[in-house]
Structures are given as C-alpha cells and as structure tokens.
Write an enzyme that holds these catalytic residues in place. Structure first.
Site, PDB file in Angstrom:
ATOM      1  N   LYS A 103       3.877  11.159 -14.219  1.00 44.98           N
ATOM      2  CA  LYS A 103       3.621  10.799 -12.816  1.00 44.98           C
ATOM      3  C   LYS A 103       4.755   9.901 -12.310  1.00 44.98           C
ATOM      4  O   LYS A 103       5.012   8.845 -12.871  1.00 44.98           O
ATOM      5  CB  LYS A 103       2.273  10.077 -12.695  1.00 44.98           C
ATOM      6  CG  LYS A 103       1.940   9.570 -11.285  1.00 44.98           C
ATOM      7  CD  LYS A 103       0.539   8.945 -11.218  1.00 44.98           C
ATOM      8  CE  LYS A 103       0.255   8.319  -9.855  1.00 44.98           C
ATOM      9  NZ  LYS A 103      -1.083   7.675  -9.779  1.00 44.98           N
ATOM     10  N   LYS A 159      -5.160   1.116   0.191  1.00 45.68           N
ATOM     11  CA  LYS A 159      -5.647   0.130  -0.781  1.00 45.68           C
ATOM     12  C   LYS A 159      -5.733  -1.253  -0.139  1.00 45.68           C
ATOM     13  O   LYS A 159      -5.002  -1.532   0.818  1.00 45.68           O
ATOM     14  CB  LYS A 159      -4.655   0.039  -1.967  1.00 45.68           C
ATOM     15  CG  LYS A 159      -4.648   1.231  -2.893  1.00 45.68           C
ATOM     16  CD  LYS A 159      -3.623   1.016  -4.011  1.00 45.68           C
ATOM     17  CE  LYS A 159      -3.536   2.211  -4.947  1.00 45.68           C
ATOM     18  NZ  LYS A 159      -4.740   2.449  -5.732  1.00 45.68           N
ATOM     19  N   ARG A 204      -3.281  12.946  -9.281  1.00 40.29           N
ATOM     20  CA  ARG A 204      -3.729  14.251  -9.771  1.00 40.29           C
ATOM     21  C   ARG A 204      -3.184  15.385  -8.901  1.00 40.29           C
ATOM     22  O   ARG A 204      -3.032  16.518  -9.384  1.00 40.29           O
ATOM     23  CB  ARG A 204      -5.261  14.287  -9.852  1.00 40.29           C
ATOM     24  CG  ARG A 204      -5.947  14.129  -8.540  1.00 40.29           C
ATOM     25  CD  ARG A 204      -7.406  13.729  -8.687  1.00 40.29           C
ATOM     26  NE  ARG A 204      -7.569  12.316  -9.033  1.00 40.29           N
ATOM     27  CZ  ARG A 204      -8.736  11.726  -9.277  1.00 40.29           C
ATOM     28  NH1 ARG A 204      -9.852  12.425  -9.208  1.00 40.29           N
ATOM     29  NH2 ARG A 204      -8.790  10.450  -9.572  1.00 40.29           N
TER      30      ARG A 204
HETATM   31  N1  BES Z   1      -2.242   4.594  -9.184  1.00 37.45           N
HETATM   32  C1  BES Z   1      -3.647   4.498  -9.048  1.00 37.45           C
HETATM   33  C2  BES Z   1      -4.364   4.111 -10.336  1.00 37.45           C
HETATM   34  C3  BES Z   1      -4.081   2.724 -10.892  1.00 37.45           C
HETATM   35  C4  BES Z   1      -4.976   1.707 -10.650  1.00 37.45           C
HETATM   36  C5  BES Z   1      -2.996   2.479 -11.686  1.00 37.45           C
HETATM   37  C6  BES Z   1      -4.754   0.450 -11.172  1.00 37.45           C
HETATM   38  C7  BES Z   1      -2.764   1.216 -12.208  1.00 37.45           C
HETATM   39  C8  BES Z   1      -3.638   0.203 -11.965  1.00 37.45           C
HETATM   40  C9  BES Z   1      -4.217   5.845  -8.601  1.00 37.45           C
HETATM   41  O1  BES Z   1      -3.397   6.598  -7.784  1.00 37.45           O
HETATM   42  C10 BES Z   1      -5.450   5.565  -7.814  1.00 37.45           C
HETATM   43  O2  BES Z   1      -5.342   4.983  -6.774  1.00 37.45           O
HETATM   44  N2  BES Z   1      -6.586   5.999  -8.325  1.00 37.45           N
HETATM   45  C11 BES Z   1      -7.833   5.813  -7.653  1.00 37.45           C
HETATM   46  C12 BES Z   1      -8.615   7.092  -7.724  1.00 37.45           C
HETATM   47  C13 BES Z   1      -9.870   7.090  -6.878  1.00 37.45           C
HETATM   48  C14 BES Z   1      -9.522   7.061  -5.415  1.00 37.45           C
HETATM   49  C15 BES Z   1     -10.667   8.324  -7.201  1.00 37.45           C
HETATM   50  C16 BES Z   1      -8.580   4.688  -8.370  1.00 37.45           C
HETATM   51  O3  BES Z   1      -8.487   4.587  -9.604  1.00 37.45           O
HETATM   52  O4  BES Z   1      -9.185   3.878  -7.685  1.00 37.45           O
HETATM   53 ZN    ZN Z   2      -1.407   6.253  -7.942  1.00 34.26          ZN
HETATM   54 MN    MN Z   3      -3.647   6.126  -5.743  1.00 33.72          MN
END
Ligand code: BES
Ligand code: ZN
Ligand code: MN
Length: 503
Positions: free
Chosen positions: A267, A279, A353
């Site tokens: 990624k 976020k 994803r």
């Molecule tokens: N890059 C983030 C995941 C992440 C979170 C990496 C904390 C490192 C530290 C990913 O793209 C993300 O935002 N995932 C979401 C998915 C959700 C919206 C289904 C998450 O984990 O909140």
């Molecule tokens: Zn991410």
């Molecule tokens: Mn994300």
C-alpha cells in the site's frame, strides 16, 4: 549508517574508544573474553558485578574506564539477562541499548566480540541479530533538523573482533546484516518523510533509483495508462488529490525467466485524510506513514537484489493521496475495478483496500507462485492485536506457515486472524458486487475478505501492519517512529524461498 568492520584478533587488544562486552545474569564465573578482560584490568569486571552495580539484567548498560590497563579507554558492559531466557530479541535489544549509551557519551567507534561458545544459538543468527540490533537502535531521521546540526551525535564504526576460525563466517554474516539494515534504513526514511516530501511522484522516483541495481527494472504507470487498463478503484481514490497517482512496478530477476515470480504488493498511500469521510484532525499527521507497506516492499526488493537471491520477485505499489475535494470520490459512488468487479463506496476512508484491489488483480497477469500484500490497512487490526504485532490473513496454509516462521526468526511477529467465508456476507452490496466496508465488527477481517475477491485464487497472504509500522514510543531496538516492519520478515521469507536457510 554505522560502518561495520570485521577483523581477527583479541577483544582486549582492541584500540577502540570502547569495547562492548555482553554478559549473562547470575553467572558464578566470568568466561572467555570477559575473563580475559577482567584479568587484564585487575578485576574491574568482577568488582562491578560483586558490588551488584551491574547485574546483567536484560539491556542494562554500565560503562567503566580502563585507565590504561587496556588499549581501549572504556569497557561497556551490557546485560543479556538469564541464559535460560535468552533469544535473538535479547541480543538485538542489548546491542541497541549499548550503542545508544555509547552515542550519548560521544563515543564514535567501538569494538565487540561474540563468544559463540557461551551463547546459545547458531553463529550466523547471533552475528546478524547483534549487528541488526546495533544498527537498528542507532537510527535517526535528521534531514529536516537545521539548528545545532554540529551537535548531532553519531557512532561511526563498530568492529567485530573474531577468532581466525570464525572469520569467514562472521564476514559473510556481517555483509548480510549490512545489506538488510541498509534496506531497513531506506524503508524507515521513506516512511518518516512528511507527505509533502514523499508524494506519489517522489515515491516513484525512489523506485526508479532502485532500478540502478543489477537485475532490477522499474516501470511506472501514470494516470492515462491506468485509465486505459481500467484501474478505476485506484483512480477513484486519487480523484480528490492534486498529486498525480503512480502505479509502481518493480521487477527483480534472480532466476531464469520461466520461473514464476513472487508478487509483493505494498500500500502506497502517501497521505490519508480519509477523503470525504474525513478523519478527525487529532493524530492525522501520522497518516503520512500510510505508505509503509509500499516502502517495505521496495526495501525488501532492494535487499533481495543485494543478497543476489535466486528467485524472481515483482513489487507492485499503487501510490496516491486520499484527499477530500470537489472532484473527490463520494460515499455511495460505484467504481468498476481493474478486475471488472464493481465496488460501492460506503466510506472513502476505507481507501487502502480499493487501491490494493487494483494492484492484486494486476498481479494475476504474472501467474505468480504466491502473492503477499503488506498494508497499514485497518485501525481494527490495532485494536485486535496491539501496536507490536502484524495481522496475517490468507488462503494458503503453507504460505502462512512460512511467513509466521520468518516473522519468528526476524523478531517481527505475526498472528493469524480467521478468514472464513461467513465474513464475506458483511461486504455484499445491495446494488454492486461488493461494498468497501463491512461495519465495525471484525473490521480487520472484512478488509481482508474484500481483498481476497481480487486475488484470482493464487496462494495469497495479507499482512496488516497498521500497528507495528510506526511507533509513538521507543522499543528496545526500534527508536520511536518508523520501524521498517515487516522488511526483515520479508527478506527472511524470500531467503527461504531462494533456498538460503537461516539456521
Ligand atoms: N490507513 C488507515 C488505517 C490505519 C489506522 C493505519 C491507524 C494506521 C493507523 C486506513 O485507510 C483506514 O482509514 N481504515 C479505516 C477503515 C474503516 C473506514 C472501515 C479504519 O481502520 O478506521
Ligand atoms: Zn489508509
Ligand atoms: Mn483510510
């Protein structure tokens, strides 16, 4: 990076600013190098142990001054703890700590020796763990420090002193450690860089620079080329950003062309705001590390080439920012991915994803021996396994076992989460093939269930490194910040596939 040299001789004869002596806790007698140095110094070591100022607890460090009794000005003692509880992680941690201590007192070069007859474990792994620990613990990310640069402390050299009989082995393992740690530093530098200095274009340039090495080639697809082959999931994520997305293809050929390659997918999200599903601003800065998977894949290919591993590897890194904006992807949008399958966007923050889906289905064209993807994919994985452990999910039991073993040897632990069919229910869409989130329950698993739909039934493993890729606190041999995980795991795995076994 710390320069590592190897020479024959005796540790007590070393003329360095310091000699490093690792010791076990609770030993009645000093042996080998420790005994020799104790004799030469009129009992300095036995005295500090008898007084219990130094007990050789794990990672404990004491520096004593030799006042002319040895050519070296200091002896730095470092604890390995109880011999029954000894493992390579203790060795890595001990050398990281002693090197950090020496740096703090302005020592610029040191020597050490490893008493193979006293420490359990294979010689090659002991040397590597020692040097990996020393180099890893000294990592600093400094390109943006401008004030008082002259006060930055650095240990320049570590000499490994060895008996003649071990010289060839020690030299060979030192070279491996050097190669692997160069790659770890390369990966950490990329992950540490702020997003304005590590855009998809800059990441692609780093990949092209790797292709100066023997047997590595690099191709980078731009937006128009991606459009042509229908990478609309990746392009969807990129739609809100002014930075051009890049699809990076690295190929390493260490074996004849007909040999099926291993495909590593990483990624390469250079900044993740969440997009329209934005976020919270607290800690959003940490999302500059969302390309850690891509960086580790690049580092692993770099190391594989430098180790001349006899196998073929393809690295695929979809690189983009995830930004909100007038042209950004919206919740409810439907994208037709590179595979032809359609995806309903529920949350634009589940972007990893999406870009991986296009990279995984692109991987199918290589008819790979196996596909491994590495991604900072879900916060849910951090909730499940914590900050130190990588989540592993996949479809091939042998591949999973190999990866878990490689992680054990490297000290980069993975733990498997189940990927049963029932989890796919959560990512069914009412109007498209799949939706890009499956709700809060089992978030790390439903993310992997989504990825599986794009792997074309090749042996595949997914590594979720959201926890260990970046740390906000110091760990024994990983200073806070980018860890480089799971680069050493990948190199161990690749070495195994190339028939180079760590004993
Ligand atoms: N890059 C983030 C995941 C992440 C979170 C990496 C904390 C490192 C530290 C990913 O793209 C993300 O935002 N995932 C979401 C998915 C959700 C919206 C289904 C998450 O984990 O909140
Ligand atoms: Zn991410
Ligand atoms: Mn994300």
């Amino acid at each position: 990076m710390l320069k590592i040299s190897v020479r024959k001789g005796k540790l007590y004869e070393a003329k360095n600013e310091a000699v490093i002596l690792p010791l076990f806790e609770g030993r009645e007698k000093l042996v080998l190098n420790a005994r020799e140095i104790d004799k030469k110094t009129g009992g300095l070591i036995s005295e500090i142990i008898a007084s219990r100022d130094f007990e050789a607890k794990p990672f404990q460090v004491s520096v004593i001054y030799t006042r002319g009794l040895l050519p070296a000005k200091r002896v730095a003692l470092v604890g390995l703890g109880n011999p029954e509880e000894f493992d390579l992680e203790k060795m890595r941690g001990a050398y990281a700590m002693v090197m950090q201590k020496l740096r703090a007192i302005n020592v610029r070069q040191a020597a050490t020796a490893i008493d193979f007859n006293d420490i359990h474990g294979s010689k090659d792994m002991l040397i590597r763990a020692t040097l990996e620990g020393a180099v890893s613990g000294l990592y600093q990310y400094l390109p943006f420090r401008t004030v008082d640069r002259q006060n930055i402390k650095e240990v320049k050299e570590l000499a490994v002193i060895t008996q003649s009989g071990d010289y060839t082995l020690v030299k060979a393992e030192a070279q491996k450690a050097r190669v692997i740690m160069e790659a770890v530093y390369f990966t950490r530098d990329i992950v540490s860089a702020p997003a304005n200095e590590m855009t998809p274009s800059i990441l692609a340039r780093k990949a092209r620079e790797l292709a100066r090495r023997r047997n590595i080639t690099c191709k980078v697809l731009d937006k128009a080329q991606m459009k042509k082959i229908g990478m609309n999931a990746l392009l969807g994520v990129a739609a809100g950003s002014c930075e051009a997305p890049k699809f990076i293809i690295l190929e390493y050929k260490g074996k004849r062309k007909s040999e099926k390659p291993l495909v590593l997918v990483g990624k390469g999200l250079t900044f993740d705001t969440g997009g329209i599903s934005i976020k919270p601003s607290e800690k959003m800065d940490e999302m500059k590390t969302d390309m850690a998977g891509g960086a580790a894949v690049m580092g692993a290919i770099m190391a594989a080439a430098d180790l001349r591993l006899e196998l073929n590897i393809v690295g695929l890194i979809p690189a983009t920012e995830n930004m909100p904006g007038g042209s950004a992807l919206k919740p409810g949008d439907i994208l037709k991915s590179h595979s032809g399958k359609t995806i309903e966007i529920i949350n634009t923050d589940a972007e990893g994803r999406l870009i991986l889906a296009d990279a995984l289905s692109f991987a199918v064209r290589y008819k790979p021996a196996a596909i491994i993807d590495v991604a900072t994919l879900t916060g849910a994985c951090v909730i499940a396994l914590g900050d130190d452990v990588t989540g592993m999910l996949g479809t091939d039991n042998n591949l999973k076992r190999e990866i878990a073993e490689a992680g054990q040897i490297a000290g980069e632990l993975v733990w498997e989460l189940p990927l049963w069919d029932m989890y796919s229910e959560q990512i069914k869409s009412d109007i498209a093939d799949y939706k890009n989130t499956g709700g809060r329950a089992a978030g790390a698993i439903t993310a992997a269930a989504f990825l599986e739909k794009f792997t074309g039934n090749y042996p595949w493993v997914h590594l979720d490194i959201a926890g260990p890729a970046f740390s906000t606190k110091d760990k024994p041999y990983i200073p806070k910040g980018a860890s480089g995980i799971p680069l050493r795991l990948l190199v161990e795995f690749l070495s195994g596939r190339a028939g180079v076994k760590s004993k």
